[in-house]
Design a protein around this motif. Sequence first.
Motif, PDB file in Angstrom:
ATOM      1  N   SER A 163       1.021  -1.223   0.149  1.00 34.61           N
ATOM      2  CA  SER A 163      -0.045   0.089   0.014  1.00 34.61           C
ATOM      3  C   SER A 163       0.896   1.299   0.069  1.00 34.61           C
ATOM      4  O   SER A 163       2.156   1.302   0.371  1.00 34.61           O
ATOM      5  CB  SER A 163      -1.027   0.219   1.216  1.00 34.61           C
ATOM      6  N   TRP A 164       0.210   2.337  -0.557  1.00 34.41           N
ATOM      7  CA  TRP A 164       0.959   3.645  -0.320  1.00 34.41           C
ATOM      8  C   TRP A 164       0.508   4.455   0.812  1.00 34.41           C
ATOM      9  O   TRP A 164       1.381   4.969   1.547  1.00 34.41           O
ATOM     10  CB  TRP A 164       0.862   4.488  -1.811  1.00 34.41           C
ATOM     11  N   ASP A 165      -0.878   4.178   1.133  1.00 34.46           N
ATOM     12  CA  ASP A 165      -1.138   4.884   2.252  1.00 34.46           C
ATOM     13  C   ASP A 165      -0.711   4.165   3.662  1.00 34.46           C
ATOM     14  O   ASP A 165      -0.979   3.073   3.817  1.00 34.46           O
ATOM     15  CB  ASP A 165      -2.753   4.829   2.281  1.00 34.46           C
ATOM     16  N   PRO A 166       0.092   4.869   4.571  1.00 36.69           N
ATOM     17  CA  PRO A 166       0.674   4.358   5.671  1.00 36.69           C
ATOM     18  C   PRO A 166      -0.413   3.676   6.471  1.00 36.69           C
ATOM     19  O   PRO A 166      -0.251   2.509   7.144  1.00 36.69           O
ATOM     20  CB  PRO A 166       1.314   5.533   6.333  1.00 36.69           C
ATOM     21  N   VAL A 196       7.970  -5.080  -9.105  1.00 39.00           N
ATOM     22  CA  VAL A 196       7.285  -4.633  -8.071  1.00 39.00           C
ATOM     23  C   VAL A 196       5.914  -5.361  -7.970  1.00 39.00           C
ATOM     24  O   VAL A 196       5.319  -5.898  -8.995  1.00 39.00           O
ATOM     25  CB  VAL A 196       6.566  -3.172  -8.098  1.00 39.00           C
ATOM     26  N   ARG A 197       5.446  -6.000  -6.855  1.00 39.50           N
ATOM     27  CA  ARG A 197       4.183  -6.739  -6.562  1.00 39.50           C
ATOM     28  C   ARG A 197       3.399  -5.845  -5.783  1.00 39.50           C
ATOM     29  O   ARG A 197       3.553  -5.445  -4.663  1.00 39.50           O
ATOM     30  CB  ARG A 197       4.536  -8.067  -6.000  1.00 39.50           C
ATOM     31  N   PHE A 198       2.173  -5.941  -6.364  1.00 36.44           N
ATOM     32  CA  PHE A 198       1.105  -5.101  -5.577  1.00 36.44           C
ATOM     33  C   PHE A 198      -0.351  -5.977  -5.612  1.00 36.44           C
ATOM     34  O   PHE A 198      -0.844  -6.305  -6.828  1.00 36.44           O
ATOM     35  CB  PHE A 198       0.690  -3.750  -6.414  1.00 36.44           C
ATOM     36  N   VAL A 199      -0.893  -6.351  -4.461  1.00 36.38           N
ATOM     37  CA  VAL A 199      -2.157  -7.194  -4.371  1.00 36.38           C
ATOM     38  C   VAL A 199      -3.175  -6.108  -4.241  1.00 36.38           C
ATOM     39  O   VAL A 199      -3.382  -5.099  -3.344  1.00 36.38           O
ATOM     40  CB  VAL A 199      -2.131  -7.977  -3.002  1.00 36.38           C
ATOM     41  N   LEU A 200      -4.064  -6.432  -5.179  1.00 39.89           N
ATOM     42  CA  LEU A 200      -5.445  -5.453  -5.343  1.00 39.89           C
ATOM     43  C   LEU A 200      -6.457  -6.118  -4.562  1.00 39.89           C
ATOM     44  O   LEU A 200      -7.000  -7.080  -4.805  1.00 39.89           O
ATOM     45  CB  LEU A 200      -5.887  -5.513  -6.801  1.00 39.89           C
ATOM     46  N   VAL A 201      -6.823  -5.648  -3.227  1.00 39.18           N
ATOM     47  CA  VAL A 201      -7.801  -6.083  -2.501  1.00 39.18           C
ATOM     48  C   VAL A 201      -9.029  -4.985  -2.593  1.00 39.18           C
ATOM     49  O   VAL A 201      -8.826  -3.871  -2.008  1.00 39.18           O
ATOM     50  CB  VAL A 201      -7.362  -6.206  -0.892  1.00 39.18           C
ATOM     51  N   PRO A 202     -10.243  -5.547  -2.913  1.00 34.80           N
ATOM     52  CA  PRO A 202     -11.400  -4.618  -2.715  1.00 34.80           C
ATOM     53  C   PRO A 202     -11.605  -4.021  -1.612  1.00 34.80           C
ATOM     54  O   PRO A 202     -11.606  -4.769  -0.627  1.00 34.80           O
ATOM     55  CB  PRO A 202     -12.429  -5.309  -3.483  1.00 34.80           C
ATOM     56  N   ASN A 210      -4.299   5.396  -3.860  1.00 38.34           N
ATOM     57  CA  ASN A 210      -3.426   4.567  -3.311  1.00 38.34           C
ATOM     58  C   ASN A 210      -2.643   3.789  -4.446  1.00 38.34           C
ATOM     59  O   ASN A 210      -1.370   3.760  -4.382  1.00 38.34           O
ATOM     60  CB  ASN A 210      -4.307   3.372  -2.464  1.00 38.34           C
ATOM     61  N   ILE A 211      -3.365   3.401  -5.433  1.00 36.89           N
ATOM     62  CA  ILE A 211      -2.441   2.707  -6.597  1.00 36.89           C
ATOM     63  C   ILE A 211      -1.527   3.762  -7.238  1.00 36.89           C
ATOM     64  O   ILE A 211      -0.401   3.516  -7.566  1.00 36.89           O
ATOM     65  CB  ILE A 211      -3.492   2.149  -7.363  1.00 36.89           C
ATOM     66  N   ASP A 212      -1.978   4.850  -7.515  1.00 39.70           N
ATOM     67  CA  ASP A 212      -1.299   6.040  -8.027  1.00 39.70           C
ATOM     68  C   ASP A 212       0.078   6.255  -7.154  1.00 39.70           C
ATOM     69  O   ASP A 212       1.144   6.475  -7.798  1.00 39.70           O
ATOM     70  CB  ASP A 212      -2.040   7.270  -8.429  1.00 39.70           C
ATOM     71  N   ILE A 266      -3.207   2.442 -14.300  1.00 38.76           N
ATOM     72  CA  ILE A 266      -2.595   3.302 -13.648  1.00 38.76           C
ATOM     73  C   ILE A 266      -1.114   3.384 -13.415  1.00 38.76           C
ATOM     74  O   ILE A 266      -0.272   4.337 -13.674  1.00 38.76           O
ATOM     75  CB  ILE A 266      -3.139   3.123 -11.824  1.00 38.76           C
ATOM     76  N   PHE A 267      -0.716   1.980 -13.244  1.00 29.39           N
ATOM     77  CA  PHE A 267       0.879   1.889 -13.430  1.00 29.39           C
ATOM     78  C   PHE A 267       1.297   2.099 -14.822  1.00 29.39           C
ATOM     79  O   PHE A 267       2.415   2.899 -15.136  1.00 29.39           O
ATOM     80  CB  PHE A 267       0.967   0.490 -13.053  1.00 29.39           C
ATOM     81  N   GLN A 268       0.563   1.599 -15.741  1.00 26.51           N
ATOM     82  CA  GLN A 268       1.165   1.894 -17.164  1.00 26.51           C
ATOM     83  C   GLN A 268       0.973   3.680 -17.542  1.00 26.51           C
ATOM     84  O   GLN A 268       1.820   3.957 -18.263  1.00 26.51           O
ATOM     85  CB  GLN A 268       0.248   1.497 -18.185  1.00 26.51           C
ATOM     86  N   GLU A 269       0.408   4.386 -16.787  1.00 28.36           N
ATOM     87  CA  GLU A 269      -0.004   5.734 -17.203  1.00 28.36           C
ATOM     88  C   GLU A 269       1.397   6.529 -16.407  1.00 28.36           C
ATOM     89  O   GLU A 269       1.983   7.564 -17.064  1.00 28.36           O
ATOM     90  CB  GLU A 269      -0.978   6.317 -16.365  1.00 28.36           C
ATOM     91  N   HIS A 270       2.424   5.551 -15.705  1.00 25.26           N
ATOM     92  CA  HIS A 270       3.490   6.114 -15.076  1.00 25.26           C
ATOM     93  C   HIS A 270       4.650   5.458 -15.876  1.00 25.26           C
ATOM     94  O   HIS A 270       5.865   5.698 -15.324  1.00 25.26           O
ATOM     95  CB  HIS A 270       3.520   5.900 -13.608  1.00 25.26           C
TER      96      HIS A 270
END
Length: 275
Positions: A163-166, A196-202, A210-212, A266-270
Amino acid sequence: MTAVLLGSDIPVRAAAPAAPEGATPAGAATHRPVTGSVHSWDLSTGVDGPGTRFVTFLSGCPLSCLYCHNPDTMRMRNGKRYAADDIVAEAAKYTTFIRASGGGATISGGEPLLQPVFAGELLHRFKHELGLHTALDTSGFLGARATDALLRDVDLVLLDIKSWDPATYTKVTGRELGPTLDFARRLAALDKQVHVRFVLVPGLTDDPANIDGVAAFAASLGVVSRVDVLPFHKLGEAKWQALGKNFTLHDTPSPGPAEVTAAREIFQEHGLYAV
């Protein structure tokens, strides 16, 4: 040698001393019997690095991720002690097949850096004795335990940024985000290749902001060649139940294809390659 068994129920500081198994710096081949707590090993293709991989799963993890699909690896005491010689000998059986696939060897867990001397010994010998591409799968929380010597024997780091949000990171893992970001910056300074691995949890990690945040940070490093957006699943729920633990995400659905695609975009936009 006296074994010091740690578990996820024992407080671990991110900057804890790096050599509970002895005074030898992590990452340096010791040329003496080195043992560690191992959950299992397996041949794998997919998200453990390129090609077919010999993956060694070490036991013990300082995080308590709500969606962990291998909760049986959380405590080091639940693993079995193996010598590095045994693991290297097992991997050697498959080197021809592994090389033909463009694969290598991955140290995973649990959290490998909870056992830095053992992990470093395996990485060194996989790379220099067996000639295999090496990968380290880590949350980065214990990145301070990995010396530059250990990282020199790593070709690729699979870094979980949960997560990006602490506050969300702490809710997901029970730990703080800062050490992971510090480790990522260190990898960038060393010009170390990172996936990088990011788990997407609804309802937990799927906020676009957060993803951005994760995406912007990953892009800023300049060493991230791939992002794996991993849809949350409940395949490990039975393991939680078997351990007598409450799986708090029981009612959380897996994200749908459209949600996963949106996160990847979102990742691709970066400017990142996201799959």
